[in-house]
Design a protein around this motif. Structure first.
Motif, PDB file in Angstrom:
ATOM      1  N   PRO A   1      40.475  40.932  42.540  1.00  0.00           N
ATOM      2  CA  PRO A   1      39.740  39.721  42.208  1.00  0.00           C
ATOM      3  C   PRO A   1      40.338  38.776  41.333  1.00  0.00           C
ATOM      4  O   PRO A   1      40.060  37.572  41.494  1.00  0.00           O
ATOM      5  N   ILE A   2      41.207  38.952  40.602  1.00  0.00           N
ATOM      6  CA  ILE A   2      41.950  38.326  39.636  1.00  0.00           C
ATOM      7  C   ILE A   2      42.882  37.256  40.323  1.00  0.00           C
ATOM      8  O   ILE A   2      43.018  36.058  40.234  1.00  0.00           O
ATOM      9  N   PHE A   3      43.647  37.853  41.429  1.00  0.00           N
ATOM     10  CA  PHE A   3      44.612  37.355  42.153  1.00  0.00           C
ATOM     11  C   PHE A   3      43.949  36.220  43.057  1.00  0.00           C
ATOM     12  O   PHE A   3      44.573  35.166  43.402  1.00  0.00           O
ATOM     13  N   ASP A   4      42.795  36.487  43.417  1.00  0.00           N
ATOM     14  CA  ASP A   4      41.966  35.432  44.517  1.00  0.00           C
ATOM     15  C   ASP A   4      41.662  34.429  43.543  1.00  0.00           C
ATOM     16  O   ASP A   4      41.784  33.348  44.013  1.00  0.00           O
ATOM     17  N   ILE A   5      41.499  34.451  42.333  1.00  0.00           N
ATOM     18  CA  ILE A   5      41.239  33.364  41.484  1.00  0.00           C
ATOM     19  C   ILE A   5      42.406  32.468  41.190  1.00  0.00           C
ATOM     20  O   ILE A   5      42.387  31.286  41.450  1.00  0.00           O
ATOM     21  N   ILE A   6      43.563  33.313  41.048  1.00  0.00           N
ATOM     22  CA  ILE A   6      44.887  32.476  40.866  1.00  0.00           C
ATOM     23  C   ILE A   6      45.350  31.760  42.076  1.00  0.00           C
ATOM     24  O   ILE A   6      45.595  30.621  42.199  1.00  0.00           O
TER      25      ILE A   6
ATOM     26  N   VAL B   1      35.720  32.615  32.989  1.00  0.00           N
ATOM     27  CA  VAL B   1      35.661  31.993  31.607  1.00  0.00           C
ATOM     28  C   VAL B   1      36.359  33.349  30.475  1.00  0.00           C
ATOM     29  O   VAL B   1      36.997  33.212  30.004  1.00  0.00           O
ATOM     30  N   SER B   2      35.624  34.597  31.061  1.00  0.00           N
ATOM     31  CA  SER B   2      35.956  35.737  30.517  1.00  0.00           C
ATOM     32  C   SER B   2      37.311  36.293  30.483  1.00  0.00           C
ATOM     33  O   SER B   2      38.072  36.775  29.351  1.00  0.00           O
ATOM     34  N   GLU B   3      38.048  36.056  31.729  1.00  0.00           N
ATOM     35  CA  GLU B   3      39.386  36.479  31.864  1.00  0.00           C
ATOM     36  C   GLU B   3      40.641  35.534  31.506  1.00  0.00           C
ATOM     37  O   GLU B   3      41.446  36.053  31.373  1.00  0.00           O
ATOM     38  N   PHE B   4      40.076  34.288  31.492  1.00  0.00           N
ATOM     39  CA  PHE B   4      41.259  33.302  31.204  1.00  0.00           C
ATOM     40  C   PHE B   4      40.474  32.345  30.128  1.00  0.00           C
ATOM     41  O   PHE B   4      41.113  31.518  29.377  1.00  0.00           O
TER      42      PHE B   4
END
Length: 58
Positions: free
Chosen positions: A33-38, A55-58
């Motif tokens: 999921p984080i890779f998809d955002i990146i 917002v919470s992860e980055f």
């Protein structure tokens, strides 16, 4: 905020990726999921987190 263009993704398995900054050698293991955002942010001139996860992860 701007994302570096020096990211090299490496598949670990279906759920995780290893990302390597080829400029400084820093590595991190992230979930899909984080890779998809990146991937969505890659190449943008200006990044504005939109979802609660962004917002919470980055």
């Amino acid at each position: 905020m701007k994302l570096t263009t020096h990211i090299i993704p490496i598949d670990i398995d279906n759920e995780e990726k290893l990302i390597v900054n080829s400029l400084n050698g820093i590595m991190d293991k992230i979930g899909q999921p984080i890779f998809d955002i990146i991937q969505r942010w890659y190449g943008l001139d200006e990044i504005t987190p939109e979802t609660e996860v962004e917002v919470s992860e980055f």
